[in-house]
Scaffold this motif. Sequence first.
Motif: not given
Length: 596
Positions: A166-193
Amino acid sequence: MKFHETHVTSWLRSPGGPHPAREVELQNQSPPTPDFKALFEAAPGLYLVLTQPDFRIAAVSDAYLRATKTERAAILGRGLFDVFPDNPDDPAADGVRNLRASLERVVQFRRPDTMTVQKYDIRKPESEGGGFEERYWSPRNSPVLGPNGQFTYIIHRVEDVTSFIQLKQRGAEQDQLTDRLRERTEQMEAEIFMRAREVEAAREQLEAEQKLRQVQKMEAVGHLSGGIAHDFNNILTVITGLIDILAEAVEHDPALSSVAKMITDAAFRGAEVTKHLLAFSRLQPLQPREANLNTLVQDTARLLRPSLGEQIEIDTALEPDAWTAFIDPNHMATALLNLAVNARDAMPDGGKLMLETSNVILDEVYAVANPDVRAGEYVMVAVSDTGGGIPAGIRDKVFEPFFTTKDTGKGTGLGLSMVYGFIKQSNGHLKIYSEEGHGTSIKLYLPRSSGDMIDVEPPPPVDTRGGNESILVVEDDPLVRNYVSAQLEQLGYRTMVTANGPEALAAVDKGFVCDVLFTDVIMSGGMNGRQVADAVIAKLPSVRVLFTSGYTEDAIIHHGRLDPDVTLLPKPYRKSDLARMIRQVLAQPPAAAMGK
């Protein structure tokens, strides 16, 4: 001997320590069996255990229940797709179909199957109003094989990625998207990465598409501007021609002569506007030749010193061994003048204007990041100022025609668009660098001359007298057609006037022999001017050809310059221009000979 845990603990803490025999006995004792059911249900991941081949729910983790807003007793033993059907309000829902296909692949190939992110809405409990809630999941389905290799269960594991999607669909600013992506990457396992890397690739593609859309927008505006300039030039051709007649008629009346001059000045300003529009559209006829940009910059700087004022300091930094470029030097000088005037206006209290040249190689990496650039060798000319800079929000708009930040009446908004069109038509590239409060630098990249170009020198001047030769006129605009016919007859020529290519060819077939074919380039009737000329030359090899147009497109211009065998009278033109060009083409060899 059997020990309870409390006995062992107290024993281990005795002052004498454990007896060796007892230590051996403790080592041989089996540990208590873990409660795997409790461990599975308390696992932090979202898990289901499914039977096969009917895909019934055999076990579920607490985290899965919380994520799907269900209860264990209500779903155990039931079919997966009975509990989680598609959203009936979403005609495009395909979650059930995709998940079933993945589970069937696991059964068929007996190996894990990782799915792409799926939109799979879940049913909301009645306490929350019922209906379905939009959700996105990242699923992975794995087989569980028994000791003998028999297929027993399927483990269905998912990650809830709804907020990320939903964050991606809303077209959030790239910094916010990158931060969320980094946060999600730390939480996900290898396939999510791995999926996060796919999203990063999608982001880069999106940026490339945005740049491409900007280029396409400028192309579309250019075509629109060129069309407007074409129609406007037809009108101006008639106006400017009739002004000459009017001026001659009232030359003994000072008051009316003054009015005629005002009309002339207004028409001239209109012609300048169309010239800038054609420059932006990359449809202006250029006469390029091999040019030394250091010399051109130095000559321009000398012209600028008296016109910019003493409050503007002008400095140059020139590459000693600058390469030559194949450009139209007159248009290049005009582009530099436009950039210098904009720089002056950005420094109302004075400042410094810097003109630079250098040799630059733009590599493939740069070309990939800038889709409108070809990798190669360029001569760079930079015009920099120490003004207030350009706000980031409008930097992408400054080259659009009629865009200006100046007060009303102080600028047409066509100066930078003309520069943009000229550079693009010359197969070049331009880049703008600006920082608010510090200044702006516009860099023009012009392809290095290959050294095998043929300079096209302008023809020597000729007089504007008339003659008695025969001229075949092809013009689809009735106003221009009538005007041209009247002017040519006044000059003494015999004329045959036609509205399109087929009419012109019919006149030749009926016996009209012309010395000059005077044809518009862009016309209705199914033939452009070049096609008409080729057809007439095939019938009358001795004919000379004079083209006219306010919008040339690619019929007689290629690679930003006129074809070698083309003589063009740009619209709008005056009677004296028409007379001079007719005599010029009559002094040339026949068109058939020039084509050879």
